[in-house]
Enzyme design. Structure first.
Site, short mmCIF file in Angstrom:
data_model
loop_
_atom_site.label_atom_id
_atom_site.label_comp_id
_atom_site.label_asym_id
_atom_site.label_seq_id
_atom_site.Cartn_x
_atom_site.Cartn_y
_atom_site.Cartn_z
N ARG A 8 27.19 -30.46 6.99
CA ARG A 8 27.31 -31.78 7.59
C ARG A 8 27.79 -32.70 6.49
O ARG A 8 27.29 -32.64 5.36
CB ARG A 8 25.92 -32.22 8.06
CG ARG A 8 25.85 -33.57 8.69
CD ARG A 8 24.53 -33.69 9.46
NE ARG A 8 23.42 -34.12 8.65
CZ ARG A 8 23.05 -35.40 8.54
NH1 ARG A 8 23.69 -36.35 9.17
NH2 ARG A 8 22.01 -35.72 7.80
N LYS A 187 29.99 -39.14 0.76
CA LYS A 187 31.14 -38.32 1.20
C LYS A 187 31.36 -37.16 0.25
O LYS A 187 31.24 -37.30 -0.96
CB LYS A 187 32.41 -39.18 1.21
CG LYS A 187 32.62 -39.92 2.51
CD LYS A 187 34.02 -39.58 3.08
CE LYS A 187 34.11 -39.79 4.58
NZ LYS A 187 33.36 -38.90 5.43
N ASN A 188 31.73 -36.00 0.81
CA ASN A 188 32.07 -34.82 0.02
C ASN A 188 31.01 -34.44 -1.01
O ASN A 188 31.32 -34.06 -2.13
CB ASN A 188 33.42 -35.02 -0.69
CG ASN A 188 34.51 -35.36 0.30
OD1 ASN A 188 34.50 -34.83 1.42
ND2 ASN A 188 35.41 -36.25 -0.07
N ARG A 189 29.78 -34.62 -0.62
CA ARG A 189 28.65 -34.25 -1.48
C ARG A 189 28.48 -35.14 -2.71
O ARG A 189 27.73 -34.80 -3.62
CB ARG A 189 28.73 -32.78 -1.92
CG ARG A 189 28.71 -31.78 -0.77
CD ARG A 189 27.35 -31.81 -0.08
NE ARG A 189 27.21 -30.84 0.98
CZ ARG A 189 27.37 -31.14 2.29
NH1 ARG A 189 27.72 -32.34 2.67
NH2 ARG A 189 27.17 -30.22 3.21
N LEU A 190 29.23 -36.25 -2.78
CA LEU A 190 29.03 -37.17 -3.91
C LEU A 190 27.98 -38.21 -3.49
O LEU A 190 28.29 -39.36 -3.17
CB LEU A 190 30.35 -37.81 -4.34
CG LEU A 190 31.31 -36.81 -5.00
CD1 LEU A 190 32.61 -37.47 -5.42
CD2 LEU A 190 30.64 -36.17 -6.24
#
Ligand SMILES: Cc1cc2nc3c(=O)[nH]c(=O)nc-3n(C[C@H](O)[C@H](O)[C@H](O)COP(=O)(O)O)c2cc1C
Length: 210
Positions: A8, A187-190
């Protein structure tokens, strides 16, 4: 069960330290308020982790019943339960909240003390009678043969003329945090991670890598 494909993305909300209070208790209060307003079911459920004398950790859910004026997190339980026995030996605990819809996690480390009898009794009396009876008859975390024995005991107590009072083995604990990390999905695991540490009475804030 293979769950490796379950993914997710986060990033609906951000966490900008310039806009955040320097006191993490204030921020925790804000986040709890937000979770409440967002209609998150049992937003006050928190994972409480304790350790046994050999250092083996153990976690379970308890309900936060108060974030008091000093910034302590209060919950209620049986002092003779597994968690109660472990806290007696090692009062250092960890607490964790996760609110999926808000993409938020809060991670807390602190030390625990019992709340005063007055505070515990006031809360005990505020509970429904059935819950009071269950607390009295249940030797929480002990091995039992059959739940019906406890139900019978609670029924007997209900119909007896005995005054219902809070047993000595039951009451509140108050967790005094010394570290609080706020995690906001990005976002994007950041992801955003801000950790507050109490150092000589002052809260110091640091950003951590996701
Ligand atoms: C949503 C939820 C809320 C719970 N709230 C409490 C609570 O406030 N106090 C409590 O003693 N147990 C609560 N429990 C039960 C605990 O998770 C646990 O089973 C129990 O306290 C025994 O834990 P122990 O054997 O580690 O001491 C709750 C469980 C759930 C799922």
């Amino acid at each position: 069960m293979d769950l490796s494909d379950l993914r997710r993305d986060f990033g609906k909300f951000g966490l900008n330290e310039d806009k955040l209070p320097l006191n993490p208790i204030e921020l925790l209060r804000n986040w709890l308020e937000e979770a409440k307003k967002s209609d998150i079911k049992e937003f006050n459920a928190m994972v409480l982790s304790t350790t046994d004398p050999s250092g083996n950790p153990s976690s379970r859910i308890v309900l936060l019943k108060e974030l008091d004026n000093e910034g302590n997190l209060v919950f209620y339980t049986n002092y003779l339960s597994q968690k109660g026995r472990e806290i007696r030996v090692n009062p250092r605990v960890a607490v964790n909240f996760y609110w999926r819809d808000l993409e938020k996690q809060v991670r807390i480390a602190g030390t625990v003390r019992k709340t005063s009898r007055e505070v515990s009794e006031a809360y005990f009396r505020s509970r429904p009678l059935e819950s009071q009876l269950s607390a009295i008859v249940s030797p929480q975390s002990d091995v039992i043969d059959d739940l019906s024995v406890l139900k019978k005991k609670a029924d007997e107590l209900f119909i007896s003329d005995k005054k219902i009072s809070m047993p000595g083995f039951w009451g509140g604990y108050s967790v005094k945090p010394h570290t609080i990390e706020f995690w906001q999905g990005g976002k994007n695991r950041l992801h955003d991670r801000l950790r507050y540490n109490k150092n000589q009475g002052q809260w110091i804030r640091e950003r951590l890598a996701p």
